[in-house]
Design a protein around this motif. Sequence first.
Motif, PDB file in Angstrom:
ATOM      1  N   ALA A   1       0.834  -1.207   0.000  1.00  0.00           N
ATOM      2  CA  ALA A   1       0.000   0.000   0.000  1.00  0.00           C
ATOM      3  C   ALA A   1       0.864   1.250   0.000  1.00  0.00           C
ATOM      4  N   VAL A   2       1.991   1.206   0.708  1.00  0.00           N
ATOM      5  CA  VAL A   2       2.898   2.352   0.720  1.00  0.00           C
ATOM      6  C   VAL A   2       3.466   2.586  -0.674  1.00  0.00           C
ATOM      7  N   ALA A   3       3.872   1.508  -1.344  1.00  0.00           N
ATOM      8  CA  ALA A   3       4.406   1.651  -2.708  1.00  0.00           C
ATOM      9  C   ALA A   3       3.379   2.300  -3.626  1.00  0.00           C
ATOM     10  N   ALA A   4       2.121   1.892  -3.483  1.00  0.00           N
ATOM     11  CA  ALA A   4       1.062   2.491  -4.306  1.00  0.00           C
ATOM     12  C   ALA A   4       0.887   3.967  -3.973  1.00  0.00           C
ATOM     13  N   ARG A   5       0.979   4.310  -2.713  1.00  0.00           N
ATOM     14  CA  ARG A   5       0.833   5.722  -2.315  1.00  0.00           C
ATOM     15  C   ARG A   5       1.988   6.561  -2.836  1.00  0.00           C
ATOM     16  N   VAL A   6       3.183   5.995  -2.845  1.00  0.00           N
ATOM     17  CA  VAL A   6       4.326   6.726  -3.394  1.00  0.00           C
ATOM     18  C   VAL A   6       4.088   7.039  -4.865  1.00  0.00           C
ATOM     19  N   ALA A   7       3.628   6.033  -5.618  1.00  0.00           N
ATOM     20  CA  ALA A   7       3.346   6.257  -7.036  1.00  0.00           C
ATOM     21  C   ALA A   7       2.277   7.326  -7.229  1.00  0.00           C
ATOM     22  N   GLU A   8       1.272   7.316  -6.376  1.00  0.00           N
ATOM     23  CA  GLU A   8       0.212   8.325  -6.466  1.00  0.00           C
ATOM     24  C   GLU A   8       0.751   9.724  -6.193  1.00  0.00           C
ATOM     25  N   ARG A   9       1.623   9.846  -5.198  1.00  0.00           N
ATOM     26  CA  ARG A   9       2.171  11.166  -4.869  1.00  0.00           C
ATOM     27  C   ARG A   9       3.096  11.687  -5.974  1.00  0.00           C
ATOM     28  N   ILE A  10       3.799  10.787  -6.637  1.00  0.00           N
ATOM     29  CA  ILE A  10       4.630  11.223  -7.763  1.00  0.00           C
ATOM     30  C   ILE A  10       3.745  11.750  -8.886  1.00  0.00           C
ATOM     31  N   GLU A  11       2.640  11.091  -9.128  1.00  0.00           N
ATOM     32  CA  GLU A  11       1.709  11.591 -10.149  1.00  0.00           C
ATOM     33  C   GLU A  11       1.075  12.903  -9.697  1.00  0.00           C
ATOM     34  N   ASP A  12       0.807  13.047  -8.405  1.00  0.00           N
ATOM     35  CA  ASP A  12       0.306  14.323  -7.891  1.00  0.00           C
ATOM     36  C   ASP A  12       1.303  15.443  -8.181  1.00  0.00           C
ATOM     37  N   ALA A  13       2.585  15.155  -7.991  1.00  0.00           N
ATOM     38  CA  ALA A  13       3.617  16.160  -8.257  1.00  0.00           C
ATOM     39  C   ALA A  13       3.643  16.534  -9.728  1.00  0.00           C
ATOM     40  N   ARG A  14       3.528  15.537 -10.583  1.00  0.00           N
ATOM     41  CA  ARG A  14       3.526  15.821 -12.022  1.00  0.00           C
ATOM     42  C   ARG A  14       2.320  16.660 -12.417  1.00  0.00           C
ATOM     43  N   GLU A  15       1.180  16.350 -11.839  1.00  0.00           N
ATOM     44  CA  GLU A  15      -0.025  17.119 -12.154  1.00  0.00           C
ATOM     45  C   GLU A  15       0.122  18.558 -11.653  1.00  0.00           C
ATOM     46  N   ALA A  16       0.673  18.734 -10.475  1.00  0.00           N
ATOM     47  CA  ALA A  16       0.890  20.090  -9.963  1.00  0.00           C
ATOM     48  C   ALA A  16       1.841  20.862 -10.864  1.00  0.00           C
ATOM     49  N   ALA A  17       2.871  20.190 -11.371  1.00  0.00           N
ATOM     50  CA  ALA A  17       3.818  20.853 -12.275  1.00  0.00           C
ATOM     51  C   ALA A  17       3.150  21.239 -13.592  1.00  0.00           C
ATOM     52  N   ARG A  18       2.256  20.387 -14.068  1.00  0.00           N
ATOM     53  CA  ARG A  18       1.558  20.710 -15.322  1.00  0.00           C
ATOM     54  C   ARG A  18       0.667  21.934 -15.167  1.00  0.00           C
ATOM     55  N   ARG A  19       0.214  22.194 -13.953  1.00  0.00           N
ATOM     56  CA  ARG A  19      -0.687  23.323 -13.716  1.00  0.00           C
ATOM     57  C   ARG A  19       0.051  24.605 -13.346  1.00  0.00           C
ATOM     58  N   LEU A  20       1.367  24.561 -13.249  1.00  0.00           N
ATOM     59  CA  LEU A  20       2.123  25.739 -12.836  1.00  0.00           C
ATOM     60  C   LEU A  20       2.185  26.860 -13.876  1.00  0.00           C
ATOM     61  N   PRO A  21       2.283  26.573 -15.179  1.00  0.00           N
ATOM     62  CA  PRO A  21       2.439  27.684 -16.140  1.00  0.00           C
ATOM     63  C   PRO A  21       1.379  28.772 -16.012  1.00  0.00           C
TER      64      PRO A  21
END
Length: 343
Positions: A265-285
């Motif tokens: 479950a922790v591994a899955a949460r890590v993957a989710e948080r990495i995708e959260d970071a990518r989504e936040a970066a996509r919304r920065l411009p």
Amino acid sequence: MNRVVDISLLLSTADGAAALAAPAAMHPESWRLCAQVETWARGRGLVLGDPDTSPLGRARCERLAARVFPTADLAAVDLFARWLTWTLALDDMLDHPPLADSGSAVHSLYDDLLRATRRGHPRPGARPLEATLVELWHATAAGMSRDWRRRFMLHLEAHRDACAEEAVNRRIKHVPTPREFAPLRRRACGPFLYDLVEPVLGVELPVRLLRTPRWKALAHAVADAVAWSNDLASHDLEAARGDVHDLPAVLARAEGTTPAQAGAAVAARVAERIEDAREAARRLPDMLDRLELTVAQRAAAAQVVRVLLDTPRAHVDWLVESGRYEAGAAVPAPRLDALASLR
């Protein structure tokens, strides 16, 4: 020795592999860093005796620095590796008595460190942690603004408070809930280290960008992914000494499962948080447009974002090759105070 929880969980599932992408790049001159950082750490009294006999000596912090900054100036990467070494030396002290279960002892140690930093020099006979912190601070802060220096100091204080809270939890045998754990772990996992991305790159971000919800979403997601990945690697050693401040232990207690089951479950949460970071970066411009940042500020933000997004994978690669969390290895209590006058 078989491990209960292992970092390989992040690399053995399709979701984890997709989120973490390809292995991190390595600085082409990383081979120079090993001897430089080891010589510095031994000369300052942070590593004593044979490096392979201590978790800090086996950590190979220069490898993590070289992966996080594969194209930066080598001297700046070396400085970041020294900060990592100092942080892990502090972490080792905080994990053992008398600091491990005493919030007041944590505050006392940190009071000495922060006073030395503000004073600009260590006390006569100061312990290595204090002397090296002042040295690193001088080397890092000289070219940075007052805002950056204040932010760094506030993050040191946040780290102090989180480590003190963890110490109290150990004393009263309190296991944090998942909701309590996430922000606590984020603050206890060296938040000041992320501030160092800017001096390493030779840039500085505007305060008004750092205060935006989108930037905080990016920064928090990256910090969580790194901290929780570290929890997978460190769980077995922490469990052996009765510590519960890692996400597998917290989830196992909350959900009534075993740490091994919680690891997935922790591994899955890590993957989710990495995708959260990518989504936040996509919304920065859009945010950068609204803030009307200059061309130079936008370029600086882009550089920092790239490093932040690459850091979780760089950290996982380091966890795989580092000997810091070797299962079954003896973990002696730090002996830094024995060489308190060594600087």
